[in-house]
Structures are given as C-alpha cells and as structure tokens.
Design a protein around this motif. Sequence first.
Motif, PDB file in Angstrom:
ATOM      1  N   VAL A 141       2.909  -9.377   1.757  1.00  0.00           N
ATOM      2  CA  VAL A 141       1.629 -10.073   1.902  1.00  0.00           C
ATOM      3  C   VAL A 141       0.515  -9.125   2.346  1.00  0.00           C
ATOM      4  N   VAL A 142       0.872  -7.961   2.881  1.00  0.00           N
ATOM      5  CA  VAL A 142      -0.149  -7.028   3.360  1.00  0.00           C
ATOM      6  C   VAL A 142      -0.225  -5.804   2.454  1.00  0.00           C
ATOM      7  N   THR A 143      -1.318  -5.058   2.579  1.00  0.00           N
ATOM      8  CA  THR A 143      -1.569  -3.922   1.685  1.00  0.00           C
ATOM      9  C   THR A 143      -2.036  -2.717   2.490  1.00  0.00           C
ATOM     10  N   ASP A 144      -1.365  -2.460   3.608  1.00  0.00           N
ATOM     11  CA  ASP A 144      -1.764  -1.310   4.421  1.00  0.00           C
ATOM     12  C   ASP A 144      -0.658  -0.293   4.610  1.00  0.00           C
ATOM     13  N   GLN A 145       0.539  -0.542   4.030  1.00  0.00           N
ATOM     14  CA  GLN A 145       1.655   0.375   4.266  1.00  0.00           C
ATOM     15  C   GLN A 145       1.390   1.763   3.694  1.00  0.00           C
ATOM     16  N   GLU A 146       0.855   1.812   2.485  1.00  0.00           N
ATOM     17  CA  GLU A 146       0.598   3.098   1.836  1.00  0.00           C
ATOM     18  C   GLU A 146      -0.452   3.904   2.616  1.00  0.00           C
ATOM     19  N   SER A 147      -1.514   3.231   3.028  1.00  0.00           N
ATOM     20  CA  SER A 147      -2.555   3.908   3.813  1.00  0.00           C
ATOM     21  C   SER A 147      -2.003   4.367   5.158  1.00  0.00           C
ATOM     22  N   SER A 148      -1.162   3.544   5.771  1.00  0.00           N
ATOM     23  CA  SER A 148      -0.581   3.914   7.061  1.00  0.00           C
ATOM     24  C   SER A 148       0.292   5.159   6.931  1.00  0.00           C
ATOM     25  N   GLY A 175      -9.717  -8.580   2.251  1.00  0.00           N
ATOM     26  CA  GLY A 175     -10.116  -8.530   3.654  1.00  0.00           C
ATOM     27  C   GLY A 175     -10.472  -7.123   4.076  1.00  0.00           C
ATOM     28  N   ILE A 176     -11.063  -6.992   5.249  1.00  0.00           N
ATOM     29  CA  ILE A 176     -11.586  -5.704   5.679  1.00  0.00           C
ATOM     30  C   ILE A 176     -10.497  -4.749   6.155  1.00  0.00           C
ATOM     31  N   TYR A 177      -9.427  -5.235   6.782  1.00  0.00           N
ATOM     32  CA  TYR A 177      -8.447  -4.313   7.364  1.00  0.00           C
ATOM     33  C   TYR A 177      -7.816  -3.416   6.305  1.00  0.00           C
ATOM     34  N   ASN A 178      -7.279  -4.014   5.236  1.00  0.00           N
ATOM     35  CA  ASN A 178      -6.629  -3.214   4.191  1.00  0.00           C
ATOM     36  C   ASN A 178      -7.580  -2.182   3.608  1.00  0.00           C
ATOM     37  N   ASN A 179      -8.825  -2.588   3.376  1.00  0.00           N
ATOM     38  CA  ASN A 179      -9.782  -1.690   2.728  1.00  0.00           C
ATOM     39  C   ASN A 179     -10.310  -0.616   3.676  1.00  0.00           C
ATOM     40  N   ALA A 180     -10.490  -0.960   4.940  1.00  0.00           N
ATOM     41  CA  ALA A 180     -10.897   0.050   5.913  1.00  0.00           C
ATOM     42  C   ALA A 180      -9.784   1.071   6.135  1.00  0.00           C
ATOM     43  N   MET A 181      -8.536   0.601   6.119  1.00  0.00           N
ATOM     44  CA  MET A 181      -7.409   1.524   6.262  1.00  0.00           C
ATOM     45  C   MET A 181      -7.342   2.488   5.086  1.00  0.00           C
ATOM     46  N   LEU A 182      -7.606   2.002   3.882  1.00  0.00           N
ATOM     47  CA  LEU A 182      -7.621   2.886   2.721  1.00  0.00           C
ATOM     48  C   LEU A 182      -8.740   3.916   2.848  1.00  0.00           C
ATOM     49  N   ALA A 183      -9.918   3.488   3.295  1.00  0.00           N
ATOM     50  CA  ALA A 183     -11.028   4.431   3.482  1.00  0.00           C
ATOM     51  C   ALA A 183     -10.657   5.505   4.494  1.00  0.00           C
ATOM     52  N   LEU A 184     -10.035   5.096   5.594  1.00  0.00           N
ATOM     53  CA  LEU A 184      -9.638   6.044   6.627  1.00  0.00           C
ATOM     54  C   LEU A 184      -8.570   7.008   6.102  1.00  0.00           C
ATOM     55  N   ALA A 185      -7.626   6.478   5.322  1.00  0.00           N
ATOM     56  CA  ALA A 185      -6.572   7.323   4.756  1.00  0.00           C
ATOM     57  C   ALA A 185      -7.147   8.348   3.790  1.00  0.00           C
ATOM     58  N   MET A 215       2.521  11.017  -1.910  1.00  0.00           N
ATOM     59  CA  MET A 215       1.344  10.398  -1.290  1.00  0.00           C
ATOM     60  C   MET A 215       0.340   9.970  -2.358  1.00  0.00           C
ATOM     61  N   LEU A 216       0.152  10.803  -3.376  1.00  0.00           N
ATOM     62  CA  LEU A 216      -0.744  10.445  -4.473  1.00  0.00           C
ATOM     63  C   LEU A 216      -0.199   9.256  -5.264  1.00  0.00           C
ATOM     64  N   ARG A 217       1.115   9.192  -5.428  1.00  0.00           N
ATOM     65  CA  ARG A 217       1.731   8.047  -6.101  1.00  0.00           C
ATOM     66  C   ARG A 217       1.507   6.766  -5.310  1.00  0.00           C
ATOM     67  N   ALA A 218       1.523   6.861  -3.990  1.00  0.00           N
ATOM     68  CA  ALA A 218       1.259   5.687  -3.159  1.00  0.00           C
ATOM     69  C   ALA A 218      -0.160   5.176  -3.385  1.00  0.00           C
ATOM     70  N   LEU A 219      -1.108   6.085  -3.521  1.00  0.00           N
ATOM     71  CA  LEU A 219      -2.487   5.677  -3.823  1.00  0.00           C
ATOM     72  C   LEU A 219      -2.570   5.052  -5.211  1.00  0.00           C
ATOM     73  N   ASP A 220      -1.850   5.631  -6.164  1.00  0.00           N
ATOM     74  CA  ASP A 220      -1.847   5.070  -7.521  1.00  0.00           C
ATOM     75  C   ASP A 220      -1.309   3.638  -7.524  1.00  0.00           C
ATOM     76  N   PHE A 221      -0.293   3.375  -6.690  1.00  0.00           N
ATOM     77  CA  PHE A 221       0.242   2.012  -6.597  1.00  0.00           C
ATOM     78  C   PHE A 221      -0.845   1.030  -6.192  1.00  0.00           C
ATOM     79  N   LEU A 222      -1.654   1.406  -5.225  1.00  0.00           N
ATOM     80  CA  LEU A 222      -2.694   0.500  -4.745  1.00  0.00           C
ATOM     81  C   LEU A 222      -3.677   0.146  -5.858  1.00  0.00           C
ATOM     82  N   LEU A 223      -4.085   1.142  -6.630  1.00  0.00           N
ATOM     83  CA  LEU A 223      -5.052   0.872  -7.694  1.00  0.00           C
ATOM     84  C   LEU A 223      -4.421   0.122  -8.857  1.00  0.00           C
TER      85      LEU A 223
END
Length: 461
Positions: free
Chosen positions: A149-156, A236-246, A187-195
């Motif tokens: 249900v969440v989308t912050d694991q890859e960024s974390s 929501g803001i948390y998942n997207n802010a975490m991606l920006a920070l990552a 790590m790049l593959r993790a970003l690709d998963f998100l997109l």
Amino acid sequence: MGIDSGPARWRRRVLRALLVVAACVLGAAAPAPSDQLRGIPAAELARRIRANRDLDEVLEMGRDLFKDRFNAGTVYPETWVRDFATFVDVALDRGDRGEIKETLRMFLRFQGADGNIPDGFTPQSEGRSDYQKILSPSAPRHWAHKNTVVTDQESSFILATCTYVRRTGDLTFLDEQVDGQTVRARMLRALDFLLAQRWSRPHGLLWGATTIDWGDVQPEHPWGTFLTKDTHRAIGIYNNAMLALALDSFLPLMGKEAAPRWARVREDLGRAVRTHLWDAKRQKFRPHLYLDGSPFPATFDEDAIFFTGGTVIAIQAGLLEPREAEASFATLRLHAREDGPFTTVGLVCHPAYPAGYFQNPDHQPHIYINGGDWPWISGRVVQAMIAQGFVTDGYAELLPVVQRVKRDKGFFEWYDQAGQPHGAAQFRGAAGVVGLAIKQLQAWAEAQKTKPTANDANSRE
C-alpha cells in the motif's frame, strides 16, 4: 500491536481522558517550550546545549541499541528499510560497518524482478505468519515481505545506501555486485520500478493506497497493508517527498549516463508537488489526491487534516519556500499544544480521522498512526528545524522527547494524549532520528565557539 479489550480497556481510557483534561486545565497557561527560550542569544543557547548532559546520555542510549542487531525493535523481529534509512547514521557510530553493509545487501537479495525493494526481511523462524513471504536463493535463512500500500521502500533504500556511502566514504560499495548486478545498477532499477509501476503520468507523481501520512494501513481492510480490488489509489506528499530526497542524495553518485535523466525527473517532481499537492490557501499539503475516488464520506473535509511526516520530509527536500517552512513549523507547534500538554511535534496528523473510518482497530482516533505522537517523527521535525536555522525551536521541541526517553528508560514507538508510551519499547527508528537530532544540535553548538556573537539562534545563517 494489539488493542486492549473488555472492561479494563474502558477503565484505562476513562482514566487517561481524566488525566488529559486535568493536565489541560493546569497547564493551559504554560508557555510553549520554544517560548521559554525565545530571545536567548546564540552563544548562550550553544552553552546550554553543550552543558546538557541529558543529550549525551540519550545519545549514548541510542547508540547502544545498534551494537548487535538492526531489527526495528522489541516486538519486531523484522529489519525494515524505512526504519533502517533513518538510523544508519547513528548506527555507524556504534554498529559494525560490515554488518550495516550486509543489511543493505540483504535488501537487494530480495529485490523483485521489476526492481521493487521489499519492506523488510527476517530470519525464517521469526516474523508474522500472515505476511506474503518473498524468498531468495541467495538468502536461504531469511524471508522478506512488502507492504504494497505504500511507495517509499525504494526511496528509503536509496537514502540508506547514500547515507552509508557519505558517512564512510566507501564509494566502492556502489560497484560491488549482489547476485550479478552492481549496487548502483540495482538502485537505478528501483527508481525504474517507481516510474513503471507507481507513477501517475497525468500528475507526474507517485501513487499509493489511501493511508495516513507515512502509514502502511489502508481503510478498506482489517489489516490493510496490501493493495486489493477495494483499494482507493491516492497521491500523497510523503512518498513523493521521499523520492525527491532520495534523488537529491543519489544524483551525485549515480554516474554521468543516468544522472541527466533523473535530474529532469527530480525537477519535474518538484513542480508537480507544488501544482497538485500544495494547498496555497490553507498553507499545507493536501492529504490525498484521489485517482479512483475517496473511501471516505463526501461530507468529510479531509483536506483540513495536516500530515506531519510528509510535510517535514518535503521541507528537508526543499519543496517548500522558507516562509512556508516557517509557517509549517508554527502549525506543528500549535497542533501539539491543541492536542494536549503532553503532546510533542511528533503528532502524526491533526485532527485525527474519525472513529470507524479505518477497519484496522489500531486506527481509532489518537491511536497509533491516527493521531499518535511518534518520536520517529519529532526527531525528524527537529532535524528540519535545525537545517532551516530555527535552532531555538529545534532545541526546545527536542527537550520533552529527551525527557521521555530518560523517564521511560527507552525509545518507545509512540505516545498517547496522556503522554503514556506504547508499542516497541526499544524502537530503533526513534533512537536513530532522536540521536541524529542531538548530534546536529551539538555540532551547531560547537560551531558557535568560533563565530561572532549573535542575538538570535532562531535566524537563518
């Protein structure tokens, strides 16, 4: 975590309510913590921080938790990536560097074929039996799981790895191979998963299920950690802010070929957050932008709810203007006072969602993530305050958190309105963020020894 039931539960709730009312009456006129320090010159504030032995004691208590294991804490055998990302820095002060690297490798051994990173892993003999187990031939003694249900694991994971590399200078770790691929490539593959799997193209933002701020429980199911046919997808803001920070952390390390593409993604992400999630009229982030409709009644004004975690990560990622960050800090302090005299700036959301809006019984108002008070959040608020130049506020808001740790002889997971602890008694995520906040305050205080006298420790330098 379970909820008490029966007559004993109601007696405790009545007693807790009476304690809150009494404390509100007695403490209504008391100034906010930051008001008590307002106007103190920077040199004097720095002296007080250096002389505060409670900070040293609590920091050492936190460091001691990382001498052996990195699981989330008592009652939690799992090592979770979102917690790990927030305590790597402090863990490196006391924990074994090799074990920290091995923990990062373990997450990658369970990486999905599509690039996704699991929530956590645990020994085969431990953990919840109702998780959907993920197995890996290269880690036969463990299994992993993913709360979808969440989308912050890859960024974390990216933040955890970048923190390790930055603190140790071990750039070679990025070129180390895990199951046939380098850490950097994974790590790049993790970003690709998100997109590919979690991207709303019309909005240019990540989506997940409807949850409270950073929480991993949706309202449509009694447990609520997995996407289902009943899920209401939301941005929501948390998942997207975490991606920006990552991305901010990873861009200098990802290589010349990949960096330009992800720099554009980062730039577009910042604009999309401002366009779709920032409510300029209310000066706060919208809790959810729904893709499939809301799970809540049409009469419910969800936009009135303030999410602390997502807001603070957005500030750390530079997604708010300085004046907006300052206003957000003021709102956090106000909410803490409104919730009661025992509440800190770690209050997850304000106001809480009404009773019955989530099927999970741990999501009643002021329980757990639905309006609980989390040191794992308050420590990050303090870090953001320090980074923005509001050192007086940061120190003042950290003091009650530090006193709780000393009083309760540990880093509890969350607190209720009466200031009573709940959940894991030694929650490593809390130890990590509170410890890092202390380290940052102490570093600031040391730096003041060589600076000209300043009249205000709550101004940007």
